[in-house]
Design a protein around this motif. Structure first.
Motif: not given
Length: 123
Positions: A119-123
Motif C-alpha cells: 500500500v502506497t499513499v502519495s501526498s
C-alpha cells in the motif's frame, strides 16, 4: 495448516480509500485473524484484528476511526477497509491467522502469514 493470500494493495492519493482482502484456506475454524503492516526500516506493527464470529474487533490507535475490519459469512475472507489514508500508512500489509480465537496485537501470537500486499499513499 492455513494459507493466506492478500490482495487489494496499490498506489492511492492521501485522503483516498483502499479495500484489502485476505482469503484464507485450510484449518481456519474458530481462529482470529489480523492485519499487520511493515514500513521500510521499521518493525512489523499491529493494525487490526477480528474474532472468528466477527463480533469482536480491535484497532491500533493510529487507524481507529479510519479503518474497519470485517469477516464474510463463510469466515474465510477478512476485509480491511482503509479510509482517509495518510502517507504514513504506506507499508506492506500482511494478513495473519492465529490458532485460537483470541484477539492479540503481538505478531508473535500469530502462527500463519500471507505474503503481503503493498500500500502506497502519495501526498
Amino acid at each position: 495448516q492455513v494459507q493466506l493470500v492478500e490482495s487489494g494493495g496499490k498506489l492511492v492519493q492521501a485522503g483516498g480509500s483502499l479495500r484489502l482482502s485476505c482469503a484464507a484456506s485450510g484449518r481456519t475454524f474458530s481462529t482470529a485473524m489480523g492485519w499487520f503492516c511493515q514500513a521500510p526500516g521499521k518493525e512489523r506493527e499491529f493494525v487490526s484484528a477480528i474474532s472468528w464470529s466477527g463480533h469482536n474487533t480491535y484497532f491500533a490507535d493510529s487507524v481507529r476511526g479510519r479503518f474497519t475490519i470485517s469477516r464474510d459469512n463463510s469466515k474465510t475472507t477478512v476485509v480491511l477497509q482503509m479510509n482517509s489514508l495518510k502517507p504514513e500508512d504506506t507499508a506492506v500489509y500482511y494478513c495473519a491467522a492465529r490458532v485460537d480465537d483470541n484477539i492479540g496485537t503481538m505478531a508473535s501470537e500469530y502462527a500463519y502469514w500471507g505474503q503481503g500486499t503493498q500500500v502506497t499513499v502519495s501526498s
